[in-house]
Write an enzyme that holds these catalytic residues in place. Structure first.
Site, short mmCIF file in Angstrom:
data_model
loop_
_atom_site.label_atom_id
_atom_site.label_comp_id
_atom_site.label_asym_id
_atom_site.label_seq_id
_atom_site.Cartn_x
_atom_site.Cartn_y
_atom_site.Cartn_z
N MET A 262 0.84 -1.20 0.00
CA MET A 262 0.00 0.00 0.00
C MET A 262 0.88 1.25 0.00
SD MET A 262 -3.58 -0.49 1.76
CE MET A 262 -3.15 0.12 3.37
N CYS A 263 1.42 1.62 1.15
CA CYS A 263 2.22 2.83 1.34
C CYS A 263 1.36 4.10 1.26
CB CYS A 263 3.37 2.94 0.36
SG CYS A 263 4.58 1.62 0.47
N GLY A 264 1.77 5.10 1.98
CA GLY A 264 1.12 6.40 1.94
C GLY A 264 2.12 7.46 1.56
N THR B 100 4.86 6.80 4.36
CA THR B 100 4.72 5.69 5.29
C THR B 100 4.80 4.41 4.48
OG1 THR B 100 2.29 5.66 5.17
CG2 THR B 100 3.29 7.02 6.87
N ARG C 251 -1.62 2.92 6.08
CA ARG C 251 -1.14 2.48 4.78
C ARG C 251 0.29 1.93 4.83
NH1 ARG C 251 -4.33 3.87 0.54
NH2 ARG C 251 -2.59 3.40 -0.87
#
Length: 305
Positions: A1-3, A156, A31
């Protein structure tokens, strides 16, 4: 995912960008629980040829002294500090003066040759902070709450393809041109097709992380005379896979989204602030989001001061 997140203050003056980016990233914590990072521009106030090094050093007798000796073979250390971290490591930060930017990467490679030492970054116009742990843990460890600047990007991380450590945390940086950084959510599926021509041109890759490939690609385009917007537009045509990424430069930020729109990206702006992020919840930390825009598939947005 990652943000991913980015914010620019349109007046070009110093603001509490560290606190704002901390809140933006904390809103995206769901995320990415593995690590987090910041590139905060405009607040270091370094002299023309002065640079800040961030160096990860294993906490064992004599090693930090070896790092300092290696640095001082090239430049006197004008100021420094030690930041305790986790996993039996410290972060050593020092200011140095070089005759030219071209000396920075060779110095970093010399320091990296020491066992149990790795340079996280070297920069002039931005401060990079990245580490393992949650956003708030890292914010307290490095006091991001007090950091001033004109603009910033942040990340993130939810690791999907490489190890979880400080070095593989985002942002990633290229030393082809000064002070360009990238944070990324997604995958570049034609990674090797992008990477190999850059290596033939002399780009040095330190990891197999596809985010490093993006930052080298964009830096190469900027070094070739492309504007930031043109570089991002070309990247969307050249790169395959699901991705959205934000690039930071000393002049501003830009965001690019893959042609199928498979990774999220939203933006909002008012008279004072331009902001982009993976989700609207992050934008709410810096402005009223009554008019949020979705970044369309294949679209790029750039704001430069």
């Amino acid at each position: 995912m990652c943000g991913i997140a980015g914010v620019v203050y349109k007046d070009g003056k110093l603001h509490s960008v560290g606190a704002d980016m901390t809140r933006m990233l904390h809103a995206l914590q769901h995320r990415g629980p593995d690590s987090a990072g910041f590139a905060i521009y405009g607040g270091l106030g370094l002299d023309e040829n002065e640079y800040l090094l961030n160096i990860e050093v294993k906490d064992k007798p004599g090693l930090l002294d070896m790092v300092k000796e290696t640095v001082e073979l090239v430049s006197p250390i004008t100021s420094d500090e030690v930041i305790p971290s986790v996993e039996n490591h410290i972060i050593y930060r020092c200011r140095i003066t070089l005759e030219s930017f071209s000396q920075l990467k060779p110095l970093i490679m010399d320091i990296d040759s020491l066992e149990d030492v790795i340079v996280l970054n070297g920069s002039h116009s931005f401060e990079m902070i990245k580490d393992v742990g949650s956003v708030l843990e890292i914010a307290d460890r490095y006091d991001t709450w007090s950091k001033k600047g004109t603009h910033a990007i942040g990340h993130t991380r939810f690791s999907t393809e490489s190890i979880v450590d400080r070095y593989h945390a985002h942002p990633f940086q290229s030393y082809i041109i000064p002070d360009i950084t990238v944070v990324h959510n997604g995958q570049i599926t034609n990674y090797w097709k992008i990477r190999e021509p850059l290596e033939r041109k002399g780009h040095i890759f330190e990891t197999n992380n596809d985010t490093e490939c993006i930052v080298h690609y964009v830096a190469d385009k900027l070094a070739s005379g492309y504007s930031l917007e043109e570089a991002l537009e070309q990247s969307v045509r050249d790169m395959d896979g699901p991705f959205s990424y934000i690039v930071g430069t000393p002049q501003g930020v830009g965001i690019a989204k893959d042609q199928l729109g498979l990774r999220p990206g939203v933006m909002a702006e008012n008279d004072e602030v331009f902001a982009v992020a993976s989700e609207e919840v992050s934008l709410r930390e810096v402005m009223d989001t009554s008019e949020v825009e979705q970044i369309s598939p294949g679209e790029v947005r750039v704001y430069e001061i």
